[in-house]
Scaffold this motif. Structure first.
Motif, PDB file in Angstrom:
ATOM      1  N   ARG A  44     -16.480 109.033  99.566  1.00  0.00           N
ATOM      2  CA  ARG A  44     -16.837 109.632  98.283  1.00  0.00           C
ATOM      3  C   ARG A  44     -17.842 108.721  97.604  1.00  0.00           C
ATOM      4  O   ARG A  44     -17.627 107.511  97.516  1.00  0.00           O
ATOM      5  CB  ARG A  44     -15.609 109.795  97.401  1.00  0.00           C
ATOM      6  N   LYS A  45     -18.891 109.311  97.102  1.00  0.00           N
ATOM      7  CA  LYS A  45     -19.911 108.534  96.408  1.00  0.00           C
ATOM      8  C   LYS A  45     -19.303 107.951  95.137  1.00  0.00           C
ATOM      9  O   LYS A  45     -18.597 108.640  94.399  1.00  0.00           O
ATOM     10  CB  LYS A  45     -21.097 109.436  96.061  1.00  0.00           C
TER      11      LYS A  45
ATOM     12  N   SER B 259     -15.657 104.714  88.424  1.00  0.00           N
ATOM     13  CA  SER B 259     -15.149 103.809  89.460  1.00  0.00           C
ATOM     14  C   SER B 259     -15.922 102.494  89.457  1.00  0.00           C
ATOM     15  O   SER B 259     -15.344 101.429  89.642  1.00  0.00           O
ATOM     16  CB  SER B 259     -15.225 104.463  90.840  1.00  0.00           C
ATOM     17  N   ARG B 260     -17.221 102.557  89.232  1.00  0.00           N
ATOM     18  CA  ARG B 260     -18.013 101.327  89.135  1.00  0.00           C
ATOM     19  C   ARG B 260     -17.594 100.509  87.920  1.00  0.00           C
ATOM     20  O   ARG B 260     -17.534  99.290  87.970  1.00  0.00           O
ATOM     21  CB  ARG B 260     -19.497 101.656  89.042  1.00  0.00           C
ATOM     22  N   MET B 261     -17.325 101.209  86.821  1.00  0.00           N
ATOM     23  CA  MET B 261     -16.902 100.527  85.598  1.00  0.00           C
ATOM     24  C   MET B 261     -15.549  99.847  85.805  1.00  0.00           C
ATOM     25  O   MET B 261     -15.330  98.730  85.321  1.00  0.00           O
ATOM     26  CB  MET B 261     -16.824 101.532  84.443  1.00  0.00           C
ATOM     27  N   ALA B 262     -14.642 100.485  86.521  1.00  0.00           N
ATOM     28  CA  ALA B 262     -13.336  99.886  86.800  1.00  0.00           C
ATOM     29  C   ALA B 262     -13.489  98.624  87.642  1.00  0.00           C
ATOM     30  O   ALA B 262     -12.819  97.615  87.386  1.00  0.00           O
ATOM     31  CB  ALA B 262     -12.438 100.892  87.508  1.00  0.00           C
ATOM     32  N   VAL B 263     -14.365  98.659  88.618  1.00  0.00           N
ATOM     33  CA  VAL B 263     -14.617  97.478  89.449  1.00  0.00           C
ATOM     34  C   VAL B 263     -15.198  96.360  88.593  1.00  0.00           C
ATOM     35  O   VAL B 263     -14.789  95.198  88.691  1.00  0.00           O
ATOM     36  CB  VAL B 263     -15.556  97.829  90.627  1.00  0.00           C
TER      37      VAL B 263
END
Length: 163
Positions: free
Chosen positions: A84-85, A90-94
């Motif tokens: 999944r792209k 999700s980037r913010m969570a990382v």
């Protein structure tokens, strides 16, 4: 399927069986990653493997990667994984997880510095007390300062015990 779902669906014995290996009663097979085995040296556990001769170890994805000489992504896809792209959330969570880890590391370093300084002060006060005359003004000042530093050290240790 996600990595966790794939790991739940397949055991290490299933993956080893795909390549034609049959573990003995103790769960060992001849290691395919090095030669010269007279006796089986690769132990197949429920979720991972470890070779006691060459040191190869890992999970189901590592076994497939090493057997087929492919990347993790290809091994993941071969077991039914779906890519999944990454989304903004999700980037913010990382990013937030990395930031929190950095803050914890910085706080731990600050705490180590504080403990080091406290231990240094304790040794200095003890040295002054040994050199001065008992119950003199210098001795009393050092005694009081030493008691305070020991109290601080106990508080620091007490906080550590509570965590």
């Amino acid at each position: 399927m996600t990595v966790e779902e794939i790991k739940a669906a397949y055991s290490m014995r299933d993956i080893v069986g795909r390549y034609g290996f049959q573990p003995n009663r103790a769960g060992f097979i001849c290691c395919p990653f090095h030669g010269g085995d007279r006796e089986p040296s690769l132990k197949v556990y429920d979720r991972d493997f470890h070779c006691h001769a060459c040191g190869a170890h890992g999970d189901i994805f590592d076994f497939i990667r090493m057997m087929d000489n492919i990347s993790f992504k290809e091994a993941f896809m071969s077991l039914g994984g779906e890519y999944r792209k990454p989304t903004f959330s999700s980037r913010m969570a990382v990013y937030q997880a990395q930031k929190q880890r950095a803050m914890r590391l910085k706080a731990a370093e600050k705490e180590r510095e504080r403990r080091s300084l406290n231990n240094m002060l304790i040794s200095v006060y003890r040295a002054y007390m040994e050199r001065s005359e008992p119950l003199s003004e210098v001795w009393c000042d050092c005694y009081n300062a030493l008691q305070y530093q020991l109290y601080v050290q106990a508080e620091l240790s007490g906080l550590e015990a509570r965590w």
